[in-house]
Design an enzyme around this catalytic site. Sequence first.
Site, PDB file in Angstrom:
ATOM      1  N   GLY A 233      15.267 -75.368 -12.385  1.00 30.61           N
ATOM      2  CA  GLY A 233      15.317 -76.092 -13.651  1.00 30.61           C
ATOM      3  C   GLY A 233      16.012 -75.347 -14.771  1.00 30.61           C
TER       4      GLY A 233
ATOM      5  CG  MET B 252       6.983 -72.052  -5.721  1.00 32.78           C
ATOM      6  SD  MET B 252       6.087 -70.757  -6.541  1.00 32.78           S
ATOM      7  CE  MET B 252       7.267 -69.451  -6.419  1.00 32.78           C
ATOM      8  N   GLY B 253      10.538 -75.212  -6.505  1.00 31.75           N
ATOM      9  CA  GLY B 253      11.706 -75.713  -7.217  1.00 31.75           C
ATOM     10  C   GLY B 253      11.744 -74.999  -8.534  1.00 31.75           C
ATOM     11  CB  THR B 254      10.457 -72.937 -10.015  1.00 27.38           C
ATOM     12  OG1 THR B 254       9.559 -72.838  -8.935  1.00 27.38           O
ATOM     13  CG2 THR B 254       9.969 -72.023 -11.114  1.00 27.38           C
ATOM     14  CB  THR B 255      11.437 -74.864 -15.089  1.00 26.39           C
ATOM     15  OG1 THR B 255      12.009 -76.012 -14.509  1.00 26.39           O
ATOM     16  CG2 THR B 255      12.270 -74.379 -16.254  1.00 26.39           C
TER      17      THR B 255
END
Lengths: 250, 218
Positions: free
Chosen positions: B139, B7-10
Amino acid sequence: MSTIGTGYDLSVTTFSPDGRVFQIEYATKAVDNSGTVIGVRCKDGVVLGVEKLISSKMLLEGSNRRIHAINRHAGMALAGLAADGRQIVTRARTEAANYLSFYGEDVPIKELSNRVAHYSHLCTLYWWLRPFGSSSIIGGYDMDGPQLYTIDPSGVAYRYYGAAIGKGRQAAKTEIEKLRLAQMTCREGVMAVAKIIYGVHDEAKDKSFELEMSWVCDESNREHQRIPTDLLMEAKAMARDAQEDDLDAF
Amino acid sequence: MDAPHSMGTTIIGMEYAEGVILGADSRTTTGLYVANRASDKITQLTDNVYVCRSGSAADSQVVSDYVRYFLNQHTIQIGKAASVKTAATLVRELSYQNKSFLETGLIVAGWDTHEGGSVYGVPLGGTMLRLPFATGGSGCSYLYGFLDQAWQPNMSREDAEKLVVKAIALAIARDGASGGVVRTINVNAYGVERNFYAGDQLPLFYDELAPRPTLIHF
């Protein structure tokens, strides 16, 4: 009340025909023969008091403590066999420390009592163990306020407003029931506890005793500690005077 | 192609006057492929505590599942709602003790009777730190300066929610591994409320095209 469980009382893993486990009852007798221990829950905290019977004049005052701190917010007063009691205290301390380590918060007093009860009960399930000959009164202050619990050798924990175990428990309970605990502060509770312990002490049967007391209340910052010396002195003096007054009344 | 789901995610957790807001994007990737463009990265632990997940999708799911299981039993045992601190401590314990196997950064946030709203960051190594606001995921690098300036204590519910959505939108704009929609959860004394912001509801920033009506008409 003296019963003999002939044949059914040799092992803690044997029930009697009328559904009793005699070994546990015998263990409770050890508690009943020890010095009185009482606890009261006042509106702002809990006070514990112990009638510490002195077996020898050579004993240093303040030794053989019967009240132990479990963690900052809880203390335990013991009746019965001293060595058994020490084991229970150690276990309670471990449980409290582990709970704090695992959950990040101080153990709730109810949970602590349940764990001690669980441990006591454990020793009534195996033939190669004997029940603890010791009952404890736990006084603590957590997020739900001040609480008082007793745990007996059978492994049952009860929550009380006021509790008494040991020799003078019947007389002590009568006295405690007269108190208006919900309206009392711990300062007043200290005086009452001292008076009760001096009152139930049997001068004829037992030579001398030392009064040991502790509290955990708002005044002590919700920390379990021994009663401050000046307050203890005052309580003892008042209790002694009250005894003399009672004697004079005759 | 068989790269692990990440989950690259922010993710964000933020305290406001009456409680906390948790926010997250919704992009899950396997390598460069977007495996799920509408994931829900905010997971429930108890009635009053939620966790934002980042890093390995599998690791963060398993940790959440274990903690939910423990908290469920703990709640029954103590007879009342678990505190946010306890939930965070359990998350930390798993993260720290298994640090060589796990790759997940989590933000535990919720509301309890003793502390009100609280946010705990539990990043990769298993540190636990209570913060007024916490960010995580790839992020979050783009948000430090922005939130340092924009966060105020005791914000209203609306302001806090707007801030969280804006922050995630900013991160999505710059971080290729974050994208999709923005999901938020608000937890306070009165309960829990979920919100969903699709792409067209997100604010636009410098250099981004405004959506235009189609040129083709039928």
